[in-house]
Design a protein around this motif. Structure first.
Motif, PDB file in Angstrom:
ATOM      1  N   ASN A  21     -33.090   1.837  42.296  1.00 12.46           N
ATOM      2  CA  ASN A  21     -32.597   1.369  43.591  1.00 12.46           C
ATOM      3  C   ASN A  21     -32.598   2.515  44.584  1.00 12.46           C
ATOM      4  O   ASN A  21     -32.089   3.608  44.293  1.00 12.46           O
ATOM      5  N   GLN A  22     -33.144   2.268  45.739  1.00 10.79           N
ATOM      6  CA  GLN A  22     -33.106   3.310  46.770  1.00 10.79           C
ATOM      7  C   GLN A  22     -31.725   3.423  47.399  1.00 10.79           C
ATOM      8  O   GLN A  22     -31.372   4.468  47.949  1.00 10.79           O
ATOM      9  N   ARG A  23     -30.968   2.327  47.308  1.00  4.75           N
ATOM     10  CA  ARG A  23     -29.666   2.334  47.958  1.00  4.75           C
ATOM     11  C   ARG A  23     -28.677   1.501  47.147  1.00  4.75           C
ATOM     12  O   ARG A  23     -28.833   0.297  47.010  1.00  4.75           O
ATOM     13  N   GLU A 215     -37.238   5.273  54.335  1.00  4.46           N
ATOM     14  CA  GLU A 215     -37.648   4.518  53.155  1.00  4.46           C
ATOM     15  C   GLU A 215     -36.955   5.026  51.899  1.00  4.46           C
ATOM     16  O   GLU A 215     -36.506   4.239  51.063  1.00  4.46           O
ATOM     17  N   SER A 216     -36.851   6.349  51.777  1.00  9.96           N
ATOM     18  CA  SER A 216     -36.231   6.913  50.573  1.00  9.96           C
ATOM     19  C   SER A 216     -34.733   6.633  50.523  1.00  9.96           C
ATOM     20  O   SER A 216     -34.120   6.728  49.454  1.00  9.96           O
ATOM     21  N   GLN A 217     -34.118   6.273  51.659  1.00 10.83           N
ATOM     22  CA  GLN A 217     -32.694   5.926  51.685  1.00 10.83           C
ATOM     23  C   GLN A 217     -32.445   4.415  51.685  1.00 10.83           C
ATOM     24  O   GLN A 217     -31.300   3.971  51.734  1.00 10.83           O
ATOM     25  N   GLY A 218     -33.516   3.637  51.658  1.00  7.55           N
ATOM     26  CA  GLY A 218     -33.358   2.193  51.673  1.00  7.55           C
ATOM     27  C   GLY A 218     -32.951   1.653  53.030  1.00  7.55           C
ATOM     28  O   GLY A 218     -32.372   0.566  53.130  1.00  7.55           O
ATOM     29  N   LEU A 219     -33.266   2.393  54.106  1.00  7.23           N
ATOM     30  CA  LEU A 219     -32.960   1.946  55.463  1.00  7.23           C
ATOM     31  C   LEU A 219     -34.158   1.155  55.990  1.00  7.23           C
ATOM     32  O   LEU A 219     -35.296   1.609  55.894  1.00  7.23           O
ATOM     33  N   GLU A 220     -33.892  -0.009  56.574  1.00  6.79           N
ATOM     34  CA  GLU A 220     -34.965  -0.922  56.941  1.00  6.79           C
ATOM     35  C   GLU A 220     -35.223  -0.928  58.444  1.00  6.79           C
ATOM     36  O   GLU A 220     -34.470  -1.521  59.209  1.00  6.79           O
TER      37      GLU A 220
END
Length: 473
Positions: A21-23, A215-220
């Motif tokens: 999971n990225q986040r 992307e690596s933090q799961g921010l869209e």
């Protein structure tokens, strides 16, 4: 012939899916595995203060997962942007003991910190009292309380923020004006480049870093554009839960600043950083879902607008001017709110009318929403969302009526909003319905901070005063 021996291969156990999971993870057991799989050495335990600045503590990951008690002084959430503290009065009392508040990590926000050299992760924390009670005056809890008020009447708000910001030359001396940066063309960026792809391409490498970090933090990120200002960009986020989106804006601001610094320039979210250039906004798109049916309460079954739609707008019209201190929280914020500019200075609404404070974009009936165009990008995202949604909720609860929609240019008429920070704070303190939803302790604390910040600003002599008063009065 001897029998052929089959080669036996050792099978490595596959890692559980959640470690990729990225986040976010579900519990402390998953958190330990998530950190170990990534080789994380340090953890940033952070929380937004009243300005939206990340405050907290850093620790080794082994200590983070060993049930360590985390705490911050309550004074962290009573400080001004310049590090001072307000005087007692108007309901605000500085705590004599300056006691600690416990930090409660929200493991659903656990993510890597991609710009750090050593493997580092970050987690957003909520604040609770020592006995476990929720702290009313911390920004993330303020927003959670507003969302809970919707939940109590069977509703769920959905939001989508749009955040504008400027890229500027590094400016170590605050006495000098900010200037646009030089892009890959070798020339300083000019204004009037709204939606210019070439303007975006000037900063290709920086924008690539923003995308990679996000992307690596799961921010869209939904879209990224070049706005009208010189070196002004805008990022739009996908719609979702208000607390999750506020978390994303909070992390985006850190991400964009870090990406800019990597390229030796600043990213600023000041509302009006450069004289003569457009200000930066944080537009908030809002719709409300009925939790039982899953339907947008702004739209009837036949696709027409509902009474709730007009009540929500009525609440915005009546109460957003009183909440302006949360949407435009600094002296500089009001330099953006001027007549005949791109920012609205009214409390009117209209269909696809960008000169109104509250715009209803063209959309399918199921996606009907109200865009609040007043907040500036310097606002704390948790508090801006809390204020905007609270105003709409008052309208729903009290069945307030909206004015007729405006079809002409609305930004050249009389100004319907407070003209400065002190006036905005006065109006904020007088709105008892708004304080009741946001929390009285928060309202008195926030107002005291804003008054103290204004007094600090008044100690500074501006270039305008030296230019026109020095030899003329």
């Amino acid at each position: 012939m001897p029998p052929v021996k089959k080669e036996v291969r050792s099978k490595r156990a596959r890692p559980p899916a959640f470690v990729k999971n990225q986040r976010g993870v579900k519990n402390w057991k998953e958190a330990s595995a998530w950190l170990e799989w990534r080789g994380i050495e340090d953890i940033e335990c952070i929380t937004p203060d009243q300005a939206g600045v990340a405050r907290g503590k850093m620790m080794p990951s082994s200590k983070f997962t060993s049930n360590t008690s985390l705490a911050l002084p309550s004074a962290v959430f009573m400080a001004t942007i310049s590090g001072g503290y307000p005087e007692d009065g108007n309901g605000f009392v500085y705590p004599e003991d300056d006691g600690d508040l416990k930090m409660a990590p929200d493991l659903t926000t656990l993510t890597v910190v991609p710009w750090e050299d050593d493997p580092t992760a970050a987690v957003i924390c909520d604040l609770v009292h020592q006995d476990g009670r929720t702290v009313e005056f911390t920004p993330r809890n303020v927003l959670k309380n507003v969302v809970a008020a919707y939940d109590r009447i069977g509703l769920k708000p959905v939001v989508a923020p749009e955040i504008e910001f400027y890229l500027v030359h590094k400016n170590p001396d605050p006495d000098y004006p900010l200037t646009p940066p030089v892009g890959r063309s070798g020339r300083a960026i000019g204004g009037g480049a709204g939606y210019s792809i070439a303007g975006v391409n000037e900063f290709d490498e920086l924008i690539d870093d923003i995308y990679h970090f996000s992307e690596s933090q799961g921010l869209e990120i939904d879209t990224l554009i070049h706005e009208e200002g010189a070196g002004q960009l805008e990022i739009n986020l996908r719609h979702g839960d208000p607390v999750e989106l506020a978390d994303q804006v909070f992390m985006f601001k850190r991400t964009i600043r870090e990406a800019a610094l990597k390229h030796n320039i600043y990213a600023t979210f000041m509302a009006k950083p450069i004289q003569g250039q457009p200000g930066s906004a944080m537009h908030i798109h809002q719709s409300i879902i009925d939790k039982k049916t899953g339907r947008n309460i702004f739209t009837a079954e036949d696709g027409s607008e509902t009474e709730a739609f007009f009540h929500f707008i009525g609440g915005m019209q009546q109460h957003v001017p009183n909440a302006l201190a949360m949407l435009a929280p600094y002296v500089n914020s009001y330099r953006r709110l001027t007549q005949a500019a791109s920012a609205p200075v009214n409390n009117k609404w209209g269909y696809d009318n960008r000169t109104t404070a509250f715009r209803v974009p063209r959309s399918d009936p199921a996606a009907r929403r109200v865009e609040n165009r007043i907040p500036s990008s310097d606002a704390n995202p948790y508090l801006a969302l809390a204020a905007s949604l609270a105003c709409g909720l008052i309208g729903l609860n009290n069945r307030l009526q909206a004015d007729p929609p405006v079809v002409n240019t609305a930004n050249e008429d009389e100004i319907d909003l407070p003209r400065g920070l002190l006036e905005a704070v006065d109006m904020f303190e007088q709105d008892e319905e708004l304080s009741a939803i946001l929390g009285k302790t928060f309202a008195t604390t926030f107002a005291a901070i804003k008054r103290a910040e204004f007094e600090t600003f008044m100690e500074v002599i501006s270039p305008w005063e030296r230019e026109y008063l020095l030899l003329n009065v």
